[in-house]
Enzyme design. Structure first.
Site, short mmCIF file in Angstrom:
data_model
loop_
_atom_site.label_atom_id
_atom_site.label_comp_id
_atom_site.label_asym_id
_atom_site.label_seq_id
_atom_site.Cartn_x
_atom_site.Cartn_y
_atom_site.Cartn_z
N ALA A 234 32.52 -83.67 39.24
CA ALA A 234 32.23 -84.64 38.00
C ALA A 234 31.20 -85.52 38.93
O ALA A 234 30.09 -85.31 38.77
CB ALA A 234 33.22 -84.98 37.21
N ARG A 235 32.03 -87.20 39.65
CA ARG A 235 31.46 -87.67 39.93
C ARG A 235 32.11 -88.54 40.84
O ARG A 235 33.72 -88.32 41.00
CB ARG A 235 31.07 -89.06 39.14
CG ARG A 235 29.82 -89.14 39.11
CD ARG A 235 28.49 -88.83 39.44
NE ARG A 235 26.80 -88.57 38.90
CZ ARG A 235 27.00 -87.32 38.49
NH1 ARG A 235 27.02 -86.55 38.50
NH2 ARG A 235 25.46 -87.15 37.73
N GLU A 264 27.64 -89.85 48.30
CA GLU A 264 26.58 -88.77 49.28
C GLU A 264 25.53 -89.07 49.34
O GLU A 264 24.25 -89.90 49.12
CB GLU A 264 26.42 -87.96 47.93
CG GLU A 264 28.17 -87.43 47.33
CD GLU A 264 27.55 -86.38 45.45
OE1 GLU A 264 26.15 -86.32 45.88
OE2 GLU A 264 28.56 -85.89 45.06
N HIS A 282 27.77 -80.97 46.53
CA HIS A 282 27.11 -81.00 45.71
C HIS A 282 26.45 -80.06 44.56
O HIS A 282 25.37 -80.00 44.81
CB HIS A 282 26.38 -83.03 45.51
CG HIS A 282 26.74 -83.45 43.07
ND1 HIS A 282 26.39 -84.43 43.43
CD2 HIS A 282 26.51 -82.68 42.19
CE1 HIS A 282 26.06 -84.80 42.50
NE2 HIS A 282 26.22 -83.43 41.34
#
Ligand code: 8YV
Length: 317
Positions: A234-235, A264, A282
């Site tokens: 997700a995050r 990131e 990611h």
């Protein structure tokens, strides 16, 4: 003159980039050296922005784009865009809802199996010639079975549901947490995340990060325990990364499969060095199929908005 559009993150499908270039004067922000000067010169004439879910767009930049009609997110996360501000300005913000669900769920399962079966550590062992040096089976620790694991899903939206469908096929009992119980979901609802972690062998994070931050902290990780796995597609900021790094290093959880991180592309060294982690850059939606569908949705949103219409995927207008 072609309408001017601003791309804040790249689209990786050449045919879509060609299509955009035919219709618009495309400015690639990530390739511009003096960004402040460029914004001063061109900001006033930009009619559409294309950005990634993680990249979003800052409020400050939005304020420098007075002619803007649409922010087309090439992704589903809206946490990096001030939706309330855009709504107030009558500005369409679109997302590629539904396009990446299956890929993200696929990667969640891949990460979970890779983590609990030590697939990447095994790959490194063979690749480095270690098998020949240590042929005895005891050279590699036994792994943990995935089938039948109790899986706790955090966020029962599109991706959470797709993860549930997949883990159900592996005979995994499923629990979930979300802001509320969902009547159309047959799985066990657990309001408290710590309680869900306590009752799970694996926690899979699929929640939006618009409001939630650091919800997976030391207490949740300790509830998951030394036989438990964490997967995050997700995050990054849903997790307190410092707590996670400490829990991984100390073996207070068994392992983690992570596609997303707080800052990131920087990944804490403790997560990079551990054999308990399986890491991705990611990439959950990064297949040709999904990225093509997503990019087509972005092109459609920009076209409709610049023609004066309301893009069907608009979340704000
Ligand atoms: C995308 C994402 O890969 O959908 C999102 O919000 O973060 C990612 O899945 C990204 O937006 C690609 O630009």
């Amino acid at each position: 003159m072609k309408p001017r559009i601003l791309q804040l993150s790249p689209i990786l499908i050449p045919a879509i980039n060609d299509r955009l270039a035919e219709r618009y004067e495309v400015h690639k922000y990530f390739e511009i050296a003096d960004k402040a000067a460029w914004l001063r010169d061109y900001g006033i004439s930009i009619e559409a922005v294309i950005t990634g879910g993680h990249t979003g767009i800052s409020r400050d930049m939005l304020e420098q784009l007075p002619a803007l009609k649409v922010v087309a997110i090439n992704g589903v996360g809206t946490d990096a865009v001030d939706l309330a501000y855009c709504r107030g300005r009558g500005l369409a913000v679109t997302a590629t809802l539904g396009a990446l669900t299956e890929d993200v769920a696929d990667l969640a399962i891949g990460l979970l199996i890779a983590a609990c079966r030590n697939i990447c550590a095994g790959d490194r062992f063979v690749r480095a010639g270690q098998w020949e040096l240590h042929p005895q089976p005891s050279a590699i620790p036994l792994a943990r079975r995935f089938s039948g694991m109790r899986v706790g899903i955090v966020g029962m939206g599109r991706v959470g549901r797709a993860v549930a469908t997949r883990v159900a096929a592996f005979g995994c009992p499923i629990g979930y947490t979300d802001l509320r119980r969902m009547d159309d979901v047959p799985h066990r609802f657990v309001a408290d995340l710590r309680e869900l972690a306590c009752d799970s062998d694996a926690l899979v994070l699929c929640a939006a990060a618009d409001k939630a931050e650091g919800i997976v902290d030391a207490a949740v990780l300790d509830a998951l325990g030394p036989r438990g796995y964490l997967v995050n597609v997700a995050r990054g900021r849903l997790v307190n990364e410092k707590d996670l790094a400490e829990a991984v290093a100390a073996g207070r959880i068994a392992g983690a499969g992570l596609d997303v991180f707080v800052d990131e592309p920087r990944v804490p060294i403790a997560l990079r060095e551990s054999d308990r982690t399986t890491l991705q850059a990611h990439r959950a939606s990064a297949t040709w199929e999904t990225r093509t569908t997503m990019a087509e949705m972005v092109v459609e949103s920009v076209a409709v908005a610049l023609a004066g219409g309301r893009p069907p995927m608009s979340l704000t207008t």
